[in-house]
Design a protein around this motif. Structure first.
Motif, mmCIF file in Angstrom:
data_model
loop_
_atom_site.group_PDB
_atom_site.id
_atom_site.type_symbol
_atom_site.label_atom_id
_atom_site.label_comp_id
_atom_site.label_asym_id
_atom_site.label_seq_id
_atom_site.Cartn_x
_atom_site.Cartn_y
_atom_site.Cartn_z
ATOM 1 N N PRO A 125 0.811 -1.217 0.000
ATOM 2 C CA PRO A 125 0.000 0.000 0.000
ATOM 3 C C PRO A 125 0.849 1.274 0.000
ATOM 4 C CG PRO A 125 -0.828 -1.565 1.615
ATOM 5 C CD PRO A 125 0.475 -2.103 1.125
ATOM 6 N N GLU A 126 1.996 1.232 0.714
ATOM 7 C CA GLU A 126 2.843 2.420 0.805
ATOM 8 C C GLU A 126 3.696 2.597 -0.436
ATOM 9 O OE1 GLU A 126 3.126 -0.245 2.606
ATOM 10 O OE2 GLU A 126 2.722 0.127 4.715
ATOM 11 N N GLY A 127 3.942 1.506 -1.159
ATOM 12 C CA GLY A 127 4.728 1.583 -2.377
ATOM 13 C C GLY A 127 6.212 1.331 -2.208
ATOM 14 N N PHE A 128 6.744 1.513 -0.981
ATOM 15 C CA PHE A 128 8.193 1.413 -0.814
ATOM 16 C C PHE A 128 8.642 0.104 -0.161
ATOM 17 C CE2 PHE A 128 6.484 3.746 2.832
ATOM 18 C CZ PHE A 128 6.981 3.014 3.889
ATOM 19 N N ARG A 129 7.702 -0.818 0.098
ATOM 20 C CA ARG A 129 8.144 -2.093 0.686
ATOM 21 C C ARG A 129 7.444 -3.276 0.026
ATOM 22 N NH1 ARG A 129 5.758 -2.966 6.663
ATOM 23 N NH2 ARG A 129 3.583 -2.596 6.252
ATOM 24 N N PRO A 130 7.636 -3.443 -1.285
ATOM 25 C CA PRO A 130 7.024 -4.585 -1.976
ATOM 26 C C PRO A 130 7.468 -5.914 -1.371
ATOM 27 C CG PRO A 130 8.772 -3.611 -3.304
ATOM 28 C CD PRO A 130 8.516 -2.673 -2.173
ATOM 29 N N GLY A 131 6.491 -6.802 -1.189
ATOM 30 C CA GLY A 131 6.788 -8.133 -0.669
ATOM 31 C C GLY A 131 6.859 -8.242 0.832
ATOM 32 N N ILE A 132 7.067 -7.135 1.510
ATOM 33 C CA ILE A 132 7.302 -7.176 2.963
ATOM 34 C C ILE A 132 5.977 -7.266 3.719
ATOM 35 C CG2 ILE A 132 8.324 -5.992 4.931
ATOM 36 C CD1 ILE A 132 10.336 -6.986 2.801
ATOM 37 N N VAL A 133 5.841 -8.293 4.547
ATOM 38 C CA VAL A 133 4.631 -8.440 5.366
ATOM 39 C C VAL A 133 4.935 -8.303 6.864
ATOM 40 C CG1 VAL A 133 3.361 -9.821 3.698
ATOM 41 C CG2 VAL A 133 4.833 -10.973 5.333
ATOM 42 N N HIS A 134 6.204 -8.465 7.221
ATOM 43 C CA HIS A 134 6.628 -8.220 8.610
ATOM 44 C C HIS A 134 8.101 -7.842 8.572
ATOM 45 C CE1 HIS A 134 8.607 -12.330 9.531
ATOM 46 N NE2 HIS A 134 8.355 -12.288 8.248
ATOM 47 N N ARG A 135 8.583 -7.253 9.664
ATOM 48 C CA ARG A 135 9.946 -6.746 9.672
ATOM 49 C C ARG A 135 10.707 -7.232 10.897
ATOM 50 N NH1 ARG A 135 8.963 -0.420 9.491
ATOM 51 N NH2 ARG A 135 7.291 -1.071 10.887
ATOM 52 N N ILE A 136 12.022 -7.184 10.804
ATOM 53 C CA ILE A 136 12.876 -7.281 11.984
ATOM 54 C C ILE A 136 13.836 -6.099 11.936
ATOM 55 C CG2 ILE A 136 12.690 -9.770 12.376
ATOM 56 C CD1 ILE A 136 15.237 -10.212 10.871
ATOM 57 N N ASP A 137 14.344 -5.693 13.084
ATOM 58 C CA ASP A 137 15.185 -4.506 13.159
ATOM 59 C C ASP A 137 16.473 -4.662 12.362
ATOM 60 O OD1 ASP A 137 13.339 -3.388 14.937
ATOM 61 O OD2 ASP A 137 14.352 -4.259 16.682
ATOM 62 N N LYS A 138 17.059 -3.534 12.017
ATOM 63 C CA LYS A 138 18.316 -3.518 11.260
ATOM 64 C C LYS A 138 19.360 -4.430 11.895
ATOM 65 C CE LYS A 138 22.230 -0.464 10.254
ATOM 66 N NZ LYS A 138 22.814 0.877 10.469
ATOM 67 N N ASP A 139 19.557 -4.327 13.196
ATOM 68 C CA ASP A 139 20.613 -5.097 13.855
ATOM 69 C C ASP A 139 20.128 -6.398 14.466
ATOM 70 O OD1 ASP A 139 22.810 -3.484 13.228
ATOM 71 O OD2 ASP A 139 22.277 -2.053 14.786
ATOM 72 N N THR A 140 18.957 -6.863 14.052
ATOM 73 C CA THR A 140 18.479 -8.209 14.374
ATOM 74 C C THR A 140 18.663 -9.063 13.127
ATOM 75 O OG1 THR A 140 16.850 -7.396 15.967
ATOM 76 C CG2 THR A 140 16.490 -9.598 15.079
ATOM 77 N N SER A 141 19.225 -10.234 13.290
ATOM 78 C CA SER A 141 19.421 -11.143 12.160
ATOM 79 C C SER A 141 18.286 -12.159 12.127
ATOM 80 C CB SER A 141 20.760 -11.869 12.301
ATOM 81 O OG SER A 141 20.801 -12.582 13.540
ATOM 82 N N GLY A 142 18.168 -12.859 10.974
ATOM 83 C CA GLY A 142 17.253 -13.985 10.941
ATOM 84 C C GLY A 142 16.189 -13.969 9.870
ATOM 85 N N LEU A 143 15.162 -14.774 10.091
ATOM 86 C CA LEU A 143 14.211 -15.154 9.058
ATOM 87 C C LEU A 143 13.054 -14.173 8.856
ATOM 88 C CD1 LEU A 143 14.029 -18.959 9.922
ATOM 89 C CD2 LEU A 143 15.133 -17.941 7.924
ATOM 90 N N LEU A 144 12.775 -13.930 7.575
ATOM 91 C CA LEU A 144 11.624 -13.137 7.158
ATOM 92 C C LEU A 144 10.908 -13.858 6.032
ATOM 93 C CD1 LEU A 144 13.170 -9.565 6.956
ATOM 94 C CD2 LEU A 144 11.222 -10.178 8.370
ATOM 95 N N MET A 145 9.565 -13.758 6.009
ATOM 96 C CA MET A 145 8.804 -14.305 4.887
ATOM 97 C C MET A 145 8.406 -13.166 3.971
ATOM 98 S SD MET A 145 5.390 -15.420 7.002
ATOM 99 C CE MET A 145 4.542 -14.278 8.087
ATOM 100 N N ILE A 146 8.558 -13.381 2.672
ATOM 101 C CA ILE A 146 8.318 -12.366 1.654
ATOM 102 C C ILE A 146 7.189 -12.845 0.743
ATOM 103 C CG2 ILE A 146 9.363 -11.000 -0.188
ATOM 104 C CD1 ILE A 146 10.747 -10.681 2.565
#
Length: 303
Positions: A125-146
């Motif tokens: 909806p915002e246009g700047f985060r295609p595919g992103i449904v959830h986030r983790i912080d910059k300095d957190t590593s690990g799994l994301l679903m796209i």
């Protein structure tokens, strides 16, 4: 927030950027500093500096121009893809990478890397985060679903809303525990004293974190956290709230901590239903090298 603003005469004292941040909560501190440096802020008719100390009676005027729209560009950045099908991508994000472009991080993000990898990303909806449904912080590593398409986005967002996803994190935290497990049920909202931080606040959004103590060391513990909700900085805020801030956390933890860049927090396990088939999918990835190195040192002091 765009337009011309004339503030009422100043009633307090202090740095102008802090004063404006309190008066205009819709503007970030960094945005306010940009406006001051560009000459868009005038005190008593004169441009000023970020360090200016406001005085009672000062008249402040500012002009807030529109923010230039973010340009999404594909960038050839290596990705650690754990799984991919026609609906979803599961990626292991490294520590230090921002998930999507924003005013302070216009490029070199996970989204820029994904755009180079595939043209199939669900519109946002915002246009700047295609595919992103959830986030983790910059300095957190690990799994994301796209999400690769609209149907997948709808399914994954519905699963997040229904709390049917499995999201397990590993964290090295300060201190030792008398209990082996617990539940933190405390609402989270913007910190009233520092807009860069979140906090447990009375009128915040419901936030629930389940934790289990895996191992204890001298002055530190390894815990597993399971998110029931997904608020900004949730694990970091909740662990600090119960007196066990995440090691290395620059916002919520003590300065004297383990060596490393950023917090020792890793999204280790992610589970969800495949949007088309409904099949249960679950993925786990080991913590990054710096996390494992810190654990190896701590194990020499294990209780």
């Amino acid at each position: 927030m765009v337009g011309h603003y004339e503030l009422k005469p100043v009633q307090a004292e202090g740095r102008i950027d802090k004063y404006l941040a309190n008066e205009l909560p819709d503007l970030s501190r960094s945005r306010i500093k940009e406006l001051i440096k560009s000459g868009a802020v005038k005190v008593n008719g004169q441009t000023t500096k970020v360090s200016y100390q406001v005085e009672a009676g000062d008249k402040i005027m500012l002009e807030v121009p529109p923010v230039a729209p973010l340009k999404l560009e594909a960038e050839d950045i290596p990705l650690d893809i754990v799984y991919e099908d026609h609906d979803v991508i599961v990626v292991n994000k490294p520590q230090g990478m921002v998930v999507h472009p924003a005013a302070g991080h216009p490029n070199h993000t996970l989204v820029n890397a994904l755009l180079y990898h595939t043209k199939d990303l669900a519109a946002s909806p915002e246009g700047f985060r295609p595919g992103i449904v959830h986030r983790i912080d910059k300095d957190t590593s690990g799994l994301l679903m796209i999400a690769k398409n609209a149907k997948a986005r709808e399914s994954l967002e519905a699963q997040l809303a229904a709390k049917t996803n499995e999201r397990l994190y590993l964290a090295i935290v300060h201190g030792n525990f008398s209990e082996q497990a617990g539940v933190i049920d405390a609402p989270i909202g913007r910190d009233h004293g520092d807009r860069k931080k979140m906090a447990v606040v009375e009128n915040g959004k419901k936030a629930i974190t389940h934790f289990k103590v895996l191992q204890q060391f001298k002055n530190y513990s390894l815990v597993q956290c399971r998110l029931e909700t997904g608020r900004t900085h949730q694990i970091r805020v909740h662990m600090a709230y119960i007196g066990h801030p995440v090691a290395g956390d620059p916002l919520y933890g003590p300065k004297k901590t383990l060596k490393g860049q950023g917090q020792f927090l890793h999204a280790a396990t992610l589970g969800f239903k495949q949007p088309t088939t409904g099949k249960d999918l679950q993925f786990s990835v080991p913590a990054p090298e710096n996390f494992q190195a810190a654990l190896a040192e701590l194990e020499k002091t294990a209780n």
